[in-house]
Design an enzyme around this catalytic site. Structure first.
Site, PDB file in Angstrom:
ATOM      1  N   HIS A   1       0.686  -1.624  -0.413  1.00  0.00           N
ATOM      2  CA  HIS A   1       0.410  -0.109  -0.349  1.00  0.00           C
ATOM      3  C   HIS A   1       1.124   1.033  -0.009  1.00  0.00           C
ATOM      4  O   HIS A   1       0.441   1.999  -0.760  1.00  0.00           O
ATOM      5  CB  HIS A   1      -0.583   0.088   0.605  1.00  0.00           C
ATOM      6  CG  HIS A   1      -1.990   1.298   1.565  1.00  0.00           C
ATOM      7  ND1 HIS A   1      -3.164   0.597   1.192  1.00  0.00           N
ATOM      8  CD2 HIS A   1      -1.531   2.813   1.837  1.00  0.00           C
ATOM      9  CE1 HIS A   1      -3.801   1.962   1.307  1.00  0.00           C
ATOM     10  NE2 HIS A   1      -2.582   2.824   1.633  1.00  0.00           N
ATOM     11  N   GLU A   2       1.905   1.335   0.685  1.00  0.00           N
ATOM     12  CA  GLU A   2       2.638   2.265   1.148  1.00  0.00           C
ATOM     13  C   GLU A   2       3.277   2.497   0.174  1.00  0.00           C
ATOM     14  O   GLU A   2       3.642   4.038  -0.515  1.00  0.00           O
ATOM     15  CB  GLU A   2       3.620   2.716   2.227  1.00  0.00           C
ATOM     16  CG  GLU A   2       2.857   3.476   3.228  1.00  0.00           C
ATOM     17  CD  GLU A   2       2.076   3.829   3.774  1.00  0.00           C
ATOM     18  OE1 GLU A   2       1.915   4.674   2.998  1.00  0.00           O
ATOM     19  OE2 GLU A   2       0.433   2.760   4.560  1.00  0.00           O
TER      20      GLU A   2
ATOM     21  N   GLU B   1      -4.780   7.868  -3.004  1.00  0.00           N
ATOM     22  CA  GLU B   1      -5.586   6.962  -2.079  1.00  0.00           C
ATOM     23  C   GLU B   1      -5.730   5.413  -3.412  1.00  0.00           C
ATOM     24  O   GLU B   1      -5.018   4.588  -3.293  1.00  0.00           O
ATOM     25  CB  GLU B   1      -6.217   7.086  -1.361  1.00  0.00           C
ATOM     26  CG  GLU B   1      -6.657   6.243  -0.747  1.00  0.00           C
ATOM     27  CD  GLU B   1      -5.219   5.764   0.651  1.00  0.00           C
ATOM     28  OE1 GLU B   1      -4.470   6.922   1.058  1.00  0.00           O
ATOM     29  OE2 GLU B   1      -4.941   4.995   1.192  1.00  0.00           O
TER      30      GLU B   1
ATOM     31  N   HIS C   1       1.526   4.272  -2.598  1.00  0.00           N
ATOM     32  CA  HIS C   1       2.175   5.686  -2.362  1.00  0.00           C
ATOM     33  C   HIS C   1       3.061   6.401  -3.223  1.00  0.00           C
ATOM     34  O   HIS C   1       3.146   7.500  -3.850  1.00  0.00           O
ATOM     35  CB  HIS C   1       1.778   6.628  -1.408  1.00  0.00           C
ATOM     36  CG  HIS C   1       0.057   6.823  -0.554  1.00  0.00           C
ATOM     37  ND1 HIS C   1      -0.353   7.097  -1.515  1.00  0.00           N
ATOM     38  CD2 HIS C   1      -0.155   5.788   0.124  1.00  0.00           C
ATOM     39  CE1 HIS C   1      -1.133   7.178  -0.853  1.00  0.00           C
ATOM     40  NE2 HIS C   1      -1.574   5.900   0.502  1.00  0.00           N
TER      41      HIS C   1
END
Ligand code: ZN
Length: 467
Positions: A268-269, A298, A272
């Site tokens: 997830h990170e 997001e 980003h």
């Protein structure tokens, strides 16, 4: 004529240097934030709050200065350069919003933000919401005041939303969320009563963090995360932070009894981080070097976490690599069972651990509470009860304490109201991007071939590089 052009160029250069100065303070702030949240000693945080207040105020003063106003006025008349045009547009928007908040009030707000974050930590340690509550009330009051300064057509919450998702309104969100809530609650109830797929095995075996880390680093490299321009550290709450275009860091949290925590939060990170590592460098050292909106940001993290990382074809390819370090019992689990377990749907208390189906319900709950706070229909001390009532109504479970409820997220303690909806919007944007990628680059074939770099390249071209 030539003199004019010369002057114009100097003006542009001076302006870009001025922006670079502001960016320098922002970089220092980002580094301080990273330090506070990763390796800083606990007692250092309080005195650091004043330094953070000082730097933030400095940025605010420069961004709202007469010098900035004059630059914008002059350059707007003269510039016909596209990049500069975009920089001016973003600076003007920021100038106009920031100038509406008096400097002293802004400084008070940022100092309060830092102190509230410390209070939030203490409230969590003692499992006592009343420690945070007075700070939170002040932060709500500030936000109401800011909404008045910024102005709005329909609802004060719209002015706050604009900060994170320009153009989004309460009216649009109400329509989307009310339908989504109804459908999700119905689906969750159906799943709860289903007797299908009750697991007889567990993925919660002890899995040492160094062993987990190998597969995580391997996955991030496959995705195209550049380790020469980033690093991974450990924190309680995983996050991504951009220090500068060549220093985009992520953090993760290992749970040795559940590998899903670190693996999926790191993907997830990294989603980003891929965004930030691939923004066009022509925007470096200007406020344009940022995501188009929080919702779009997001969409990138959720795209990788859920649409790629939880895809059966991703696991068909990578399961053997994963199993090399994994506990022996995992090897006995069939592919289907393994796949179903990493996509398991279950009502749970903690947002960041929620599955794809229930995640948006967590967001809708927070959205409804935020609106009530900003409209003055709800007092801060009434939040815990309302939170728990909503959990029961939407999820069918009731938190036993505030750690499982209102104290779990940092956002309100840092004064960010209007931020939460962008998570749910990110999900919806990610789904649309996936659909488009299916048409344009046959994404499933790329996942099947384990060619994730091509997917990154498509996202860079269609999302990361655009404004
Ligand atoms: Zn995220």
């Amino acid at each position: 004529m030539e003199d004019d052009l010369m002057q114009n160029t100097n003006l542009e250069q001076d302006f870009l240097l001025f922006l670079k100065e502001i960016q320098g303070y922002k970089e220092a702030l980002a580094l301080m934030e990273w330090d506070s949240r990763t390796i800083s000693p606990a007692n250092a945080l309080e005195s650091k709050a004043d330094v953070i207040g000082f730097f933030s105020t400095k940025i605010h003063k420069l961004s709202t200065s007469k010098k900035m106003g004059d630059f914008l006025k002059e350059l707007k008349k003269k510039s016909n350069n596209d990049v500069l045009h975009e920089i001016i547009r973003v600076c003007e928007e920021d100038y106009s919003r920031s100038s509406k908040i008096p400097a002293e009030e802004y400084q008070e707000f940022v100092t309060l933000q830092s102190k509230a974050e410390i209070a939030w930590q203490e409230a969590r340690n003692k499992n006592d919401f009343s420690i945070l509550s007075p700070y939170l009330q002040k932060l709500v009051d500030f936000n109401k005041q800011f909404a008045n300064y910024w102005g709005y057509e329909d609802q004060p919450y719209d002015a706050l939303l604009h900060e994170f998702e320009p153009g989004m309104t309460t009216k649009k969100l109400d329509a989307i969320f009310s339908k989504l809530k109804k459908d999700l609650v119905a689906l969750l109830t159906e799943i709860k009563h289903s007797t299908k797929d009750n697991h007889t095995f567990s993925l919660n075996e002890s899995f040492e963090k160094n062993e987990q880390n190998d597969f995580i680093v391997y996955t991030l490299k496959k995705m195209g995360y550049d380790f020469n321009r980033g690093r991974i550290d450990e924190t309680i709450h995983p996050f991504e932070i951009t220090i500068n275009p060549d220093d985009v860091r992520i953090t993760t949290r290992y749970d040795e009894s559940d590998f899903r925590m670190a693996l999926f939060s790191t993907i997830h990170e990294a989603g980003h981080a891929l965004y930030e590592q691939n923004i066009d460098k022509k925007y470096a050292n200007t406020p344009v070097f940022d995501g188009a909106s929080m919702g779009i940001h997001e969409s990138q993290s959720l795209f990788w976490e859920n649409f790629i990382g939880r895809h059966p074809l991703f696991w068909k390819n990578n399961r053997d690599d994963f199993l090399r370090n994994a506990p022996k019992s995992f090897k006995k689990v069939s592919f289907d069972d393994f796949y179903k377990q990493i996509n398991e749907v279950k009502a749970s208390f903690i947002r960041i651990e929620a599955d794809e189906l229930t995640y948006c319900l967590h967001i809708i709950l927070r959205y409804e509470i935020e609106i009530a706070l900003i409209n003055g229909e709800l007092k801060v001390e009434e939040i815990p009860k309302l939170w728990n009532d909503k959990m029961e109504a939407y999820f069918g479970i009731r938190p036993k304490n505030d750690l499982e409820g209102v104290l779990q997220d940092i956002h309100w303690a840092t004064g960010d109201f209007g931020y939460f909806p962008t998570y749910a919007l990110g999900y919806m944007y990610a789904a649309q991007l996936y659909q488009k990628a299916s048409e344009e680059i046959k994404i499933e074939e790329l996942i099947e071939e384990n060619d994730l770099i091509q997917i990154k390249a498509w996202l860079s071209e269609k999302v990361h590089q655009l404004k």
